[in-house]
Write a protein that holds these residues in place. Sequence first.
Motif, mmCIF file in Angstrom:
data_model
loop_
_atom_site.group_PDB
_atom_site.id
_atom_site.type_symbol
_atom_site.label_atom_id
_atom_site.label_comp_id
_atom_site.label_asym_id
_atom_site.label_seq_id
_atom_site.Cartn_x
_atom_site.Cartn_y
_atom_site.Cartn_z
ATOM 1 N N ALA A 1 0.835 -1.203 0.000
ATOM 2 C CA ALA A 1 0.000 0.000 0.000
ATOM 3 C C ALA A 1 0.869 1.253 0.000
ATOM 4 N N ALA B 1 -5.848 8.850 -6.528
ATOM 5 C CA ALA B 1 -6.407 7.699 -5.807
ATOM 6 C C ALA B 1 -6.679 6.529 -6.752
ATOM 7 N N ALA B 2 -7.159 6.838 -7.956
ATOM 8 C CA ALA B 2 -7.423 5.770 -8.927
ATOM 9 C C ALA B 2 -6.132 5.058 -9.319
ATOM 10 N N TRP B 3 -5.054 5.834 -9.534
ATOM 11 C CA TRP B 3 -3.776 5.220 -9.881
ATOM 12 C C TRP B 3 -3.183 4.466 -8.698
ATOM 13 N N ARG B 4 -3.402 4.948 -7.486
ATOM 14 C CA ARG B 4 -2.929 4.233 -6.293
ATOM 15 C C ARG B 4 -3.585 2.851 -6.222
ATOM 16 N N THR B 5 -4.896 2.801 -6.470
ATOM 17 C CA THR B 5 -5.626 1.525 -6.465
ATOM 18 C C THR B 5 -5.113 0.613 -7.566
ATOM 19 N N ARG B 6 -4.928 1.174 -8.752
ATOM 20 C CA ARG B 6 -4.433 0.381 -9.888
ATOM 21 C C ARG B 6 -3.048 -0.185 -9.598
ATOM 22 N N ARG C 1 -1.681 -0.731 -6.564
ATOM 23 C CA ARG C 1 -1.772 -1.741 -5.496
ATOM 24 C C ARG C 1 -2.233 -3.081 -6.068
ATOM 25 N N ARG C 2 -3.206 -3.047 -6.957
ATOM 26 C CA ARG C 2 -3.692 -4.294 -7.578
ATOM 27 C C ARG C 2 -2.617 -4.951 -8.444
#
Length: 151
Positions: free
Chosen positions: A6, A73-78, A80-81
């Motif tokens: 994370a 935030a969207a790129w952080r999620t992408r 992390r996945r």
Amino acid sequence: MEAELAALAASGATTLVGLMVSETWTQARDRLARFFARGGDESAAEEELRVSRGELVAAREAGDEDAAADIEAAWRTRLRRALQADPTAVAELRSLLAEFEPDGGGAPAGTVRNSISGGTQYGPVLQGQQFSGLTFHSSAPEPEKGTTERE
């Protein structure tokens, strides 16, 4: 391990968004597209990055910090996945982040001593690297004591 991923994803997203509005974006975009494609359709990843950059630039120009934060935030999620799906992506992302660090890609810091000699300088003297956007305004030099100006 989840907390480490994370943190790496957050750092990566912050760097990615910063790169989107920097002079190094073109170089970074190609590397990031390969990272996100991970052997898949690189052109789709490039298009997603292009669209995201356009949205980010528009949000910043409009002063919409919420929209800019949503993009990060969207790129952080992408990220992390991607890191969870492929353990080899961790080392690759760390390498990318080190390469695009603002301090010159992780070059070791050292002691530098500069000296100027051999003449009179009537304006700024710069020694270093990576100067950009500099503007200097200086006036004519003052005559030395004991001399007169000739026209």
